[in-house]
Design a protein around this motif. Sequence first.
Motif, PDB file in Angstrom:
ATOM      1  N   LYS A 125       1.046  -1.363   0.025  1.00  0.00           N
ATOM      2  CA  LYS A 125      -0.614  -0.205  -0.120  1.00  0.00           C
ATOM      3  C   LYS A 125       1.175   0.860  -0.335  1.00  0.00           C
ATOM      4  O   LYS A 125       0.630   2.176  -0.281  1.00  0.00           O
ATOM      5  CB  LYS A 125      -1.448   0.033   1.475  1.00  0.00           C
ATOM      6  N   ALA A 126       2.149   0.555   0.201  1.00  0.00           N
ATOM      7  CA  ALA A 126       2.885   2.561   0.928  1.00  0.00           C
ATOM      8  C   ALA A 126       3.688   2.836  -0.474  1.00  0.00           C
ATOM      9  O   ALA A 126       3.165   3.709  -0.789  1.00  0.00           O
ATOM     10  CB  ALA A 126       3.454   1.730   1.809  1.00  0.00           C
ATOM     11  N   LEU A 127       3.893   1.561  -1.083  1.00  0.00           N
ATOM     12  CA  LEU A 127       4.398   2.191  -2.389  1.00  0.00           C
ATOM     13  C   LEU A 127       3.102   2.398  -3.674  1.00  0.00           C
ATOM     14  O   LEU A 127       4.222   3.203  -4.080  1.00  0.00           O
ATOM     15  CB  LEU A 127       5.288   0.740  -2.712  1.00  0.00           C
ATOM     16  N   GLU A 128       2.568   1.841  -3.317  1.00  0.00           N
ATOM     17  CA  GLU A 128       1.480   1.835  -4.372  1.00  0.00           C
ATOM     18  C   GLU A 128       0.990   3.201  -4.164  1.00  0.00           C
ATOM     19  O   GLU A 128       0.384   4.259  -5.180  1.00  0.00           O
ATOM     20  CB  GLU A 128       0.357   1.036  -4.604  1.00  0.00           C
ATOM     21  N   ASP A 129       0.835   3.413  -2.817  1.00  0.00           N
ATOM     22  CA  ASP A 129       0.480   5.652  -2.696  1.00  0.00           C
ATOM     23  C   ASP A 129       1.821   6.434  -3.532  1.00  0.00           C
ATOM     24  O   ASP A 129       1.112   6.914  -3.984  1.00  0.00           O
ATOM     25  CB  ASP A 129       0.011   5.800  -1.382  1.00  0.00           C
ATOM     26  N   ALA A 130       2.703   5.772  -2.745  1.00  0.00           N
ATOM     27  CA  ALA A 130       3.999   6.459  -3.574  1.00  0.00           C
ATOM     28  C   ALA A 130       3.708   6.566  -4.987  1.00  0.00           C
ATOM     29  O   ALA A 130       4.680   7.650  -5.104  1.00  0.00           O
ATOM     30  CB  ALA A 130       5.449   6.279  -2.924  1.00  0.00           C
ATOM     31  N   PHE A 131       3.658   5.464  -5.704  1.00  0.00           N
ATOM     32  CA  PHE A 131       4.063   5.807  -7.531  1.00  0.00           C
ATOM     33  C   PHE A 131       2.734   6.419  -7.968  1.00  0.00           C
ATOM     34  O   PHE A 131       3.590   7.779  -8.599  1.00  0.00           O
ATOM     35  CB  PHE A 131       3.683   4.442  -7.831  1.00  0.00           C
ATOM     36  N   ASN A 132       1.673   5.993  -6.594  1.00  0.00           N
ATOM     37  CA  ASN A 132       0.319   7.358  -7.368  1.00  0.00           C
ATOM     38  C   ASN A 132       0.967   8.787  -7.617  1.00  0.00           C
ATOM     39  O   ASN A 132      -0.334   9.164  -8.244  1.00  0.00           O
ATOM     40  CB  ASN A 132      -0.776   6.668  -7.156  1.00  0.00           C
ATOM     41  N   ASN A 133       1.194   9.399  -6.495  1.00  0.00           N
ATOM     42  CA  ASN A 133       1.877  10.443  -6.171  1.00  0.00           C
ATOM     43  C   ASN A 133       3.086  10.575  -7.007  1.00  0.00           C
ATOM     44  O   ASN A 133       3.272  11.840  -7.067  1.00  0.00           O
ATOM     45  CB  ASN A 133       2.587  10.811  -4.759  1.00  0.00           C
ATOM     46  N   LEU A 134       3.791   9.899  -8.177  1.00  0.00           N
ATOM     47  CA  LEU A 134       4.484  10.456  -8.729  1.00  0.00           C
ATOM     48  C   LEU A 134       4.049  10.895  -9.771  1.00  0.00           C
ATOM     49  O   LEU A 134       3.023   9.878 -10.511  1.00  0.00           O
ATOM     50  CB  LEU A 134       5.806   9.515  -8.842  1.00  0.00           C
ATOM     51  N   GLU A 135       4.447  12.233 -10.820  1.00  0.00           N
ATOM     52  CA  GLU A 135       3.806  12.101 -11.966  1.00  0.00           C
ATOM     53  C   GLU A 135       4.506  11.836 -12.762  1.00  0.00           C
ATOM     54  O   GLU A 135       5.396  10.898 -13.444  1.00  0.00           O
ATOM     55  CB  GLU A 135       5.003  13.749 -11.830  1.00  0.00           C
ATOM     56  N   GLY A 136       2.927  11.473 -14.070  1.00  0.00           N
ATOM     57  CA  GLY A 136       3.248  10.311 -14.796  1.00  0.00           C
ATOM     58  C   GLY A 136       3.035   8.727 -14.472  1.00  0.00           C
ATOM     59  O   GLY A 136       3.233   8.062 -15.145  1.00  0.00           O
ATOM     60  N   PHE A 137       3.170   8.681 -13.546  1.00  0.00           N
ATOM     61  CA  PHE A 137       3.091   7.380 -12.780  1.00  0.00           C
ATOM     62  C   PHE A 137       1.511   6.821 -12.256  1.00  0.00           C
ATOM     63  O   PHE A 137       0.747   7.981 -12.428  1.00  0.00           O
ATOM     64  CB  PHE A 137       3.562   7.590 -11.129  1.00  0.00           C
ATOM     65  N   SER A 138       0.731   5.870 -13.221  1.00  0.00           N
ATOM     66  CA  SER A 138       0.227   5.043 -12.647  1.00  0.00           C
ATOM     67  C   SER A 138      -0.587   3.800 -12.416  1.00  0.00           C
ATOM     68  O   SER A 138      -0.008   2.576 -12.770  1.00  0.00           O
ATOM     69  CB  SER A 138      -1.102   5.296 -13.734  1.00  0.00           C
ATOM     70  N   CYS A 139      -0.474   3.351 -10.583  1.00  0.00           N
ATOM     71  CA  CYS A 139      -0.064   2.246 -10.307  1.00  0.00           C
ATOM     72  C   CYS A 139      -1.461   1.500 -10.247  1.00  0.00           C
ATOM     73  O   CYS A 139      -2.135   1.906  -8.861  1.00  0.00           O
ATOM     74  CB  CYS A 139       1.324   2.140  -9.641  1.00  0.00           C
ATOM     75  N   ASN A 140      -1.475   0.110 -10.522  1.00  0.00           N
ATOM     76  CA  ASN A 140      -2.374  -0.592  -9.657  1.00  0.00           C
ATOM     77  C   ASN A 140      -2.501  -1.181  -8.278  1.00  0.00           C
ATOM     78  O   ASN A 140      -1.009  -1.591  -8.066  1.00  0.00           O
ATOM     79  CB  ASN A 140      -3.353  -1.756 -11.266  1.00  0.00           C
ATOM     80  N   LYS A 141      -3.917  -1.397  -7.629  1.00  0.00           N
ATOM     81  CA  LYS A 141      -3.618  -2.019  -6.498  1.00  0.00           C
ATOM     82  C   LYS A 141      -2.689  -3.157  -6.398  1.00  0.00           C
ATOM     83  O   LYS A 141      -3.320  -4.201  -7.785  1.00  0.00           O
ATOM     84  CB  LYS A 141      -4.967  -2.203  -5.439  1.00  0.00           C
ATOM     85  N   ALA A 142      -1.418  -3.942  -5.643  1.00  0.00           N
ATOM     86  CA  ALA A 142      -1.364  -5.277  -5.102  1.00  0.00           C
ATOM     87  C   ALA A 142      -2.324  -6.253  -4.563  1.00  0.00           C
ATOM     88  O   ALA A 142      -1.990  -5.828  -3.595  1.00  0.00           O
ATOM     89  CB  ALA A 142       0.250  -5.253  -5.076  1.00  0.00           C
TER      90      ALA A 142
END
Length: 482
Positions: free
Chosen positions: A376-393
């Motif tokens: 969850k922590a990494l998913e949220d971090a990735f989704n806060n990066l410009e141009g990133f979209s990360c599905n839930k693990a």
Amino acid sequence: MAASVAVENLNPKVLKCEYAVRGEIVIHAQRLQQQLQTQPGSLPFDEILYCNIGNPQSLGQQPVTFFREVLALCDHPCLLEKEETKSLFSADAISRAKQILSSIPGRATGAYSHSQGIKGLRDAIAAGIASRDGFPANADDIFLTDGASPGVHMMMQLLIRNEKDGILCPIPQYPLYSASIALHGGALVPYYLDEKTGWGLEISDLKKQLEDARSKGIDVRALVVINPGNPTGQVLAEDNQYDIVKFCKNEGLVLLADEVYQENIYVDNKKFSSFKKIARSMGYGEDDLPLVSFQSVSKGYYGECGKRGGYMEITGFSAPVREQIYKIASVNLCSNITGQILASLVMNPPKVGDESYASYKAEKDGILQSLARRAKALEDAFNNLEGFSCNKAEGAMYLFPQILLPQKAIEAAKAAKKAPDAFYALRLLESTGIVVVPGSGFGQVPGTWHIRCTILPQEDKIPAVITRFKAFHEAFMAEYRD
Ligand SMILES: Cc1ncc(COP(=O)(O)O)c(CN[C@@H]2CONC2=O)c1O
């Protein structure tokens, strides 16, 4: 005289084979690690963080005490005769070790075993499968293997006759499948998982890909399903599994069910159901569907990758075909005994009331809950990066974010003769010491770019990983923003 062995005169199937999980980025990381040792301070980071491989214990995860107690006692049986052992090992580990040793001919863990594995251990695994699924399992259907990988290779060896034999594989896929199909000279028939629907598997796409392959003269032999998914982390919905089973039955396909992440489920709205359970609950028996289910001791909460344990459960094949599978297994004599014992423990862990149950449950829950938090922590971090979209693990051990790379970065990658996501991963490594695998190594919809990052760095290291990753990404985007 020309070298008798040169790349030019090697088996072209080997040259065609790729395995990105330990590819160029990792090889470069190992060189940088060497440099850190010989020239401390020479790089902008002081350690390499291997987030490329699902290898939990290499990143600090501790093995499950009960499993290791039993393995230690089985490997040194004279300990069982010593009084002091009772003060060092739990009573149920001692009794389990005695039970296991009594099932091994001559109590000899150093001897070759039956080529499918020790019968008593296969009995225990069959009981564990039956308890998990609520449907019978047969020890004679189980082939113990040195991890799941050799089982996959055996099935590819069995099914692929030539380049006209095809295997339907998910894209993105774990590259053991593409590598094994290449090594055995077959054709990979891709079916795309849908990133927009959380990596959903559409039967309509399966059907389209199957018919397209058949129209090109490909004899599609089998369908690979990885559930939970690697690198995508999705957990299939049961109704999707019903459709997949029906599809394989109707199309006469072998179902290769890779279930090595069956214990790695992080979301409350999904649970693991084996394809064996799904097929049996649909009333499909031995005569309806050839199904091979793969399990491993490398994943789950046990993460015993180096012990090389696992099995394939083979159902729905005729006796003459099973004899051929046995013959392939017999060529390698047997899998290692430690891995066999561990596979039987993973499928029959301590139960309520056992002396070790409370400590075992605490270790298991602690590891799985921590993995869920890290995901969850990494998913949220990735989704806060410009141009990133990360599905839930939802499960497994990875995140597979898509990155919208600026055109300038894509051009720079081209100039460097690298795939854009490989270019990004290399720059990430050189700036932060973090090792990820480019999405190119797993396959992706053309024109999209991903990276795969494990959720495995120890929990106290996750904030530093996120900070380092964020700083790198902001600098990278500033350098290449269109
Ligand atoms: C889906 C899947 N199947 C099979 C295997 C083979 O495992 P064993 O041979 O160890 O049983 C792996 C290993 N996972 C690889 C290794 O680490 N990272 C990965 O993606 C896997 O992810």
